[in-house]
Design an enzyme around this catalytic site. Structure first.
Site, mmCIF file in Angstrom:
data_model
loop_
_atom_site.group_PDB
_atom_site.id
_atom_site.type_symbol
_atom_site.label_atom_id
_atom_site.label_comp_id
_atom_site.label_asym_id
_atom_site.label_seq_id
_atom_site.Cartn_x
_atom_site.Cartn_y
_atom_site.Cartn_z
ATOM 1 N N ALA A 47 18.739 -3.394 9.334
ATOM 2 C CA ALA A 47 18.243 -4.224 10.208
ATOM 3 C C ALA A 47 19.075 -5.593 10.350
ATOM 4 C CB ALA A 47 16.920 -4.790 10.060
ATOM 5 N N GLU A 48 19.297 -6.095 9.099
ATOM 6 C CA GLU A 48 20.145 -7.362 8.856
ATOM 7 C C GLU A 48 21.727 -6.934 9.342
ATOM 8 O OE1 GLU A 48 21.529 -11.089 5.790
ATOM 9 O OE2 GLU A 48 19.586 -9.811 5.654
ATOM 10 N N THR A 49 22.231 -5.773 8.997
ATOM 11 C CA THR A 49 23.404 -5.756 9.462
ATOM 12 C C THR A 49 23.670 -5.438 10.822
ATOM 13 O OG1 THR A 49 23.825 -4.287 7.607
ATOM 14 C CG2 THR A 49 25.406 -3.941 9.382
ATOM 15 N N SER A 52 23.340 -9.118 12.394
ATOM 16 C CA SER A 52 24.776 -9.751 11.814
ATOM 17 C C SER A 52 25.863 -9.534 12.682
ATOM 18 C CB SER A 52 25.218 -9.764 10.373
ATOM 19 O OG SER A 52 24.118 -10.353 9.482
#
Length: 124
Positions: A47-49, A52
């Site tokens: 999710a964070e990748t 980002s």
């Protein structure tokens, strides 16, 4: 030897624009917890990748970078095999912060998790 988390977890970008980042990750032994289920931390990493990578579409990569400030994730359904797909869309794009919504589904379009990520825009 892997040089990034994306490589180690076999994350792949399938679609990338300012309005949508779509990534997938296979459920392998590298992303499972001891009982054989997909590890929640691996889901959050995907999710964070995705958020980002989307954030980088909104900045000048020569002079700015994206960093995670906060992320939350609600894990909806357990999974032992197959693939998960993250779809990140922006909620807020500001000069110094961004907020992204990330829906994580499996290959059958079943909701696995939902996440929200706040990103910071920093100067390189």
């Amino acid at each position: 030897m892997h040089t990034t988390l994306m490589e180690a977890l076999q994350m792949r970008v399938k679609e990338k624009s300012q309005q949508l980042v779509k990534m997938e990750m296979p459920i392998t032994g590298n992303v499972k917890q001891p009982m054989g289920f997909l590890h929640g931390g691996a889901t959050v990493a995907l999710a964070e990748t995705a958020a980002s990578i989307g954030g980088m579409e909104h900045v000048n990569p020569d002079s700015q970078a994206i960093v995670g400030i906060e992320i939350n994730c609600n894990h909806i359904k357990a999974k032992k095999d197959g693939t998960i797909i993250a779809m990140a869309t922006p909620i807020h794009i500001g000069k110094t912060t961004m907020v992204w919504n990330i829906q994580i589904e499996d290959e059958r379009e079943q909701l696995i998790a939902t996440s929200r990520c706040t990103l910071g825009v920093i100067n390189r």
